[in-house]
Design a protein around this motif. Sequence first.
Motif, PDB file in Angstrom:
ATOM      1  N   LEU A   7       0.855  -1.187   0.000  1.00  0.00           N
ATOM      2  CA  LEU A   7       0.000   0.000   0.000  1.00  0.00           C
ATOM      3  C   LEU A   7       0.891   1.238   0.000  1.00  0.00           C
ATOM      4  CD1 LEU A   7      -2.910   1.202   0.366  1.00  0.00           C
ATOM      5  CD2 LEU A   7      -2.430   1.146   2.832  1.00  0.00           C
ATOM      6  N   TYR A   8       0.707   2.112  -0.985  1.00  0.00           N
ATOM      7  CA  TYR A   8       1.653   3.217  -1.094  1.00  0.00           C
ATOM      8  C   TYR A   8       0.987   4.533  -1.481  1.00  0.00           C
ATOM      9  CZ  TYR A   8       1.467   3.246  -6.238  1.00  0.00           C
ATOM     10  OH  TYR A   8       1.058   3.373  -7.540  1.00  0.00           O
ATOM     11  N   TYR A   9       1.743   5.612  -1.249  1.00  0.00           N
ATOM     12  CA  TYR A   9       1.431   6.922  -1.822  1.00  0.00           C
ATOM     13  C   TYR A   9       2.682   7.421  -2.511  1.00  0.00           C
ATOM     14  CZ  TYR A   9       0.791  11.765  -2.715  1.00  0.00           C
ATOM     15  OH  TYR A   9       0.737  12.967  -3.386  1.00  0.00           O
ATOM     16  N   SER A  10       2.539   7.949  -3.714  1.00  0.00           N
ATOM     17  CA  SER A  10       3.700   8.421  -4.478  1.00  0.00           C
ATOM     18  C   SER A  10       3.319   9.655  -5.276  1.00  0.00           C
ATOM     19  CB  SER A  10       4.181   7.313  -5.421  1.00  0.00           C
ATOM     20  OG  SER A  10       5.367   7.691  -6.089  1.00  0.00           O
ATOM     21  N   SER A  11       4.031  10.746  -5.054  1.00  0.00           N
ATOM     22  CA  SER A  11       3.780  11.979  -5.803  1.00  0.00           C
ATOM     23  C   SER A  11       4.463  11.960  -7.167  1.00  0.00           C
ATOM     24  CB  SER A  11       4.279  13.202  -5.014  1.00  0.00           C
ATOM     25  OG  SER A  11       3.608  13.351  -3.792  1.00  0.00           O
ATOM     26  N   TYR A  12       5.728  11.547  -7.193  1.00  0.00           N
ATOM     27  CA  TYR A  12       6.530  11.662  -8.406  1.00  0.00           C
ATOM     28  C   TYR A  12       6.983  10.320  -8.982  1.00  0.00           C
ATOM     29  CZ  TYR A  12       6.622  16.545  -7.044  1.00  0.00           C
ATOM     30  OH  TYR A  12       6.242  17.821  -6.692  1.00  0.00           O
ATOM     31  N   GLY A  13       6.540   9.210  -8.394  1.00  0.00           N
ATOM     32  CA  GLY A  13       6.834   7.903  -8.953  1.00  0.00           C
ATOM     33  C   GLY A  13       7.927   7.120  -8.259  1.00  0.00           C
ATOM     34  N   ALA A  19       7.513   0.312  -4.682  1.00  0.00           N
ATOM     35  CA  ALA A  19       6.390  -0.575  -4.369  1.00  0.00           C
ATOM     36  C   ALA A  19       6.360  -1.770  -5.309  1.00  0.00           C
ATOM     37  CB  ALA A  19       5.078   0.200  -4.434  1.00  0.00           C
ATOM     38  N   ASN A  20       6.605  -1.518  -6.574  1.00  0.00           N
ATOM     39  CA  ASN A  20       6.609  -2.618  -7.545  1.00  0.00           C
ATOM     40  C   ASN A  20       7.776  -3.574  -7.312  1.00  0.00           C
ATOM     41  OD1 ASN A  20       4.245  -1.892  -8.950  1.00  0.00           O
ATOM     42  ND2 ASN A  20       5.356  -0.353 -10.120  1.00  0.00           N
ATOM     43  N   ALA A  21       8.927  -3.042  -6.886  1.00  0.00           N
ATOM     44  CA  ALA A  21      10.059  -3.904  -6.539  1.00  0.00           C
ATOM     45  C   ALA A  21       9.740  -4.719  -5.286  1.00  0.00           C
ATOM     46  CB  ALA A  21      11.318  -3.066  -6.323  1.00  0.00           C
ATOM     47  N   MET A  22       9.091  -4.076  -4.327  1.00  0.00           N
ATOM     48  CA  MET A  22       8.683  -4.781  -3.110  1.00  0.00           C
ATOM     49  C   MET A  22       7.751  -5.941  -3.468  1.00  0.00           C
ATOM     50  SD  MET A  22       9.284  -4.210   0.306  1.00  0.00           S
ATOM     51  CE  MET A  22       9.641  -2.448   0.342  1.00  0.00           C
ATOM     52  N   ALA A  23       6.790  -5.673  -4.357  1.00  0.00           N
ATOM     53  CA  ALA A  23       5.848  -6.708  -4.776  1.00  0.00           C
ATOM     54  C   ALA A  23       6.558  -7.851  -5.494  1.00  0.00           C
ATOM     55  CB  ALA A  23       4.783  -6.098  -5.680  1.00  0.00           C
ATOM     56  N   LYS A  36      -1.552  -1.495  -4.273  1.00  0.00           N
ATOM     57  CA  LYS A  36      -2.603  -0.488  -4.312  1.00  0.00           C
ATOM     58  C   LYS A  36      -2.098   0.813  -3.708  1.00  0.00           C
ATOM     59  CE  LYS A  36      -6.457  -3.742  -4.341  1.00  0.00           C
ATOM     60  NZ  LYS A  36      -7.846  -3.989  -3.887  1.00  0.00           N
ATOM     61  N   ARG A  37      -2.790   1.895  -4.026  1.00  0.00           N
ATOM     62  CA  ARG A  37      -2.383   3.210  -3.521  1.00  0.00           C
ATOM     63  C   ARG A  37      -3.528   3.841  -2.749  1.00  0.00           C
ATOM     64  NH1 ARG A  37      -4.060   7.095  -7.702  1.00  0.00           N
ATOM     65  NH2 ARG A  37      -4.979   5.922  -9.435  1.00  0.00           N
ATOM     66  N   VAL A  38      -3.182   4.872  -1.983  1.00  0.00           N
ATOM     67  CA  VAL A  38      -4.197   5.607  -1.237  1.00  0.00           C
ATOM     68  C   VAL A  38      -4.645   6.808  -2.073  1.00  0.00           C
ATOM     69  CG1 VAL A  38      -3.238   4.867   0.963  1.00  0.00           C
ATOM     70  CG2 VAL A  38      -2.520   7.055  -0.005  1.00  0.00           C
ATOM     71  N   PRO A  39      -5.816   7.369  -1.791  1.00  0.00           N
ATOM     72  CA  PRO A  39      -6.319   8.478  -2.596  1.00  0.00           C
ATOM     73  C   PRO A  39      -5.440   9.723  -2.509  1.00  0.00           C
ATOM     74  CG  PRO A  39      -8.070   7.493  -1.284  1.00  0.00           C
ATOM     75  CD  PRO A  39      -6.783   6.915  -0.790  1.00  0.00           C
ATOM     76  N   GLU A  40      -5.406  10.465  -3.596  1.00  0.00           N
ATOM     77  CA  GLU A  40      -4.720  11.760  -3.631  1.00  0.00           C
ATOM     78  C   GLU A  40      -5.616  12.808  -2.981  1.00  0.00           C
ATOM     79  OE1 GLU A  40      -2.332  14.089  -3.395  1.00  0.00           O
ATOM     80  OE2 GLU A  40      -1.380  12.987  -5.047  1.00  0.00           O
ATOM     81  N   LEU A  41      -5.038  13.667  -2.162  1.00  0.00           N
ATOM     82  CA  LEU A  41      -5.785  14.744  -1.509  1.00  0.00           C
ATOM     83  C   LEU A  41      -5.585  16.087  -2.179  1.00  0.00           C
ATOM     84  CD1 LEU A  41      -5.066  13.892   2.260  1.00  0.00           C
ATOM     85  CD2 LEU A  41      -6.992  13.137   0.837  1.00  0.00           C
ATOM     86  N   VAL A  42      -4.516  16.219  -2.954  1.00  0.00           N
ATOM     87  CA  VAL A  42      -4.189  17.490  -3.592  1.00  0.00           C
ATOM     88  C   VAL A  42      -5.151  17.738  -4.761  1.00  0.00           C
ATOM     89  CG1 VAL A  42      -2.400  18.728  -4.886  1.00  0.00           C
ATOM     90  CG2 VAL A  42      -1.774  17.314  -2.916  1.00  0.00           C
ATOM     91  N   TYR A  52       2.933  16.178 -10.463  1.00  0.00           N
ATOM     92  CA  TYR A  52       2.663  14.884  -9.838  1.00  0.00           C
ATOM     93  C   TYR A  52       2.385  13.836 -10.905  1.00  0.00           C
ATOM     94  CZ  TYR A  52       2.124  16.680  -5.036  1.00  0.00           C
ATOM     95  OH  TYR A  52       2.326  17.218  -3.808  1.00  0.00           O
ATOM     96  N   ARG A  53       2.756  12.614 -10.610  1.00  0.00           N
ATOM     97  CA  ARG A  53       2.449  11.500 -11.502  1.00  0.00           C
ATOM     98  C   ARG A  53       1.023  11.035 -11.201  1.00  0.00           C
ATOM     99  NH1 ARG A  53       3.552   7.169 -14.584  1.00  0.00           N
ATOM    100  NH2 ARG A  53       3.295   5.083 -13.669  1.00  0.00           N
ATOM    101  N   VAL A  54       0.089  11.480 -12.002  1.00  0.00           N
ATOM    102  CA  VAL A  54      -1.326  11.244 -11.712  1.00  0.00           C
ATOM    103  C   VAL A  54      -1.898  10.054 -12.475  1.00  0.00           C
ATOM    104  CG1 VAL A  54      -1.747  13.663 -11.127  1.00  0.00           C
ATOM    105  CG2 VAL A  54      -2.017  12.898 -13.487  1.00  0.00           C
ATOM    106  N   ASP A  55      -1.115   9.432 -13.342  1.00  0.00           N
ATOM    107  CA  ASP A  55      -1.619   8.327 -14.168  1.00  0.00           C
ATOM    108  C   ASP A  55      -1.142   6.962 -13.671  1.00  0.00           C
ATOM    109  OD1 ASP A  55       1.030   8.787 -14.784  1.00  0.00           O
ATOM    110  OD2 ASP A  55       0.799   8.493 -16.945  1.00  0.00           O
ATOM    111  N   GLN A  56      -0.990   6.802 -12.371  1.00  0.00           N
ATOM    112  CA  GLN A  56      -0.503   5.543 -11.818  1.00  0.00           C
ATOM    113  C   GLN A  56      -1.561   4.454 -11.979  1.00  0.00           C
ATOM    114  OE1 GLN A  56       1.265   6.195  -7.849  1.00  0.00           O
ATOM    115  NE2 GLN A  56       1.396   8.366  -8.369  1.00  0.00           N
ATOM    116  N   PRO A  57      -1.178   3.290 -12.493  1.00  0.00           N
ATOM    117  CA  PRO A  57      -2.158   2.242 -12.780  1.00  0.00           C
ATOM    118  C   PRO A  57      -2.683   1.497 -11.557  1.00  0.00           C
ATOM    119  CG  PRO A  57       0.037   1.476 -13.332  1.00  0.00           C
ATOM    120  CD  PRO A  57       0.169   2.933 -12.978  1.00  0.00           C
ATOM    121  N   ALA A  58      -1.997   1.575 -10.439  1.00  0.00           N
ATOM    122  CA  ALA A  58      -2.431   0.830  -9.251  1.00  0.00           C
ATOM    123  C   ALA A  58      -3.805   1.306  -8.802  1.00  0.00           C
ATOM    124  CB  ALA A  58      -1.420   1.010  -8.125  1.00  0.00           C
TER     125      ALA A  58
END
Length: 208
Positions: A7-13, A19-23, A36-42, A52-58
């Motif tokens: 479970l992650y949050y990432s602004s710039y990737g 996270a993908n390496a961890m998986a 999976k990721r948590v929702p963006e608040l910005v 910000y990298r807003v097109d993350q597929p997770a």
Amino acid sequence: MAGVLVLYYSSYGHIETMANAMAAGVREAGAAVAVKRVPELVPAAVAAEAGYRVDQPAPVATVAELPDYDAIIIGTPTRYGTVAAQMKNFLDQTGGLFADNKLVGKVGSAFTSTGSQHGGHATTIQSVHTVMLHLGMVIVGLPYTFTGLSRMDEISGGSPFGASTVADGENHAVRQPSANELDAARFQGRHVARIAQVLAAGRVAEAT
């Protein structure tokens, strides 16, 4: 088969890559994994202006699904030496799980990224650990059997608390996670998965 949530949050990737390496490490240990990721608040306009990298597929996770996993590995960038607001907001919604002891005995682990060598690698992960301990989780870090923690020939994140990467605070695209930092994430993923499998097997044995 144990189930692990990264479970992650990432602004710039950077954290997304970790996270993908961890998986990948979790899979190498023979466990099932969801990233999976948590929702963006910005606000969207602000995120776009900041790059910000807003097109993350997770997919976006829900708090309700957390008890479905045997282990949860949390990735968050540091914000002034502690958890990013997006991740903290998500974790602050686990009160119902806390009240019902839904995460007691689950494996918990964490990783991070910072904008400098000394920007909060340990303190950010420890702040995640604090939440996990309140939830009754079993904390797993990154042991020194990962020999990359002792490297002196290059700048690298990573500590016994967990894997981490050093991002360039001025230009986030300049430095991406290094080979050593990604190796640390894979190692941690394997380590968490193996411990989760042992604990999950014990719970099954107790129930039979």
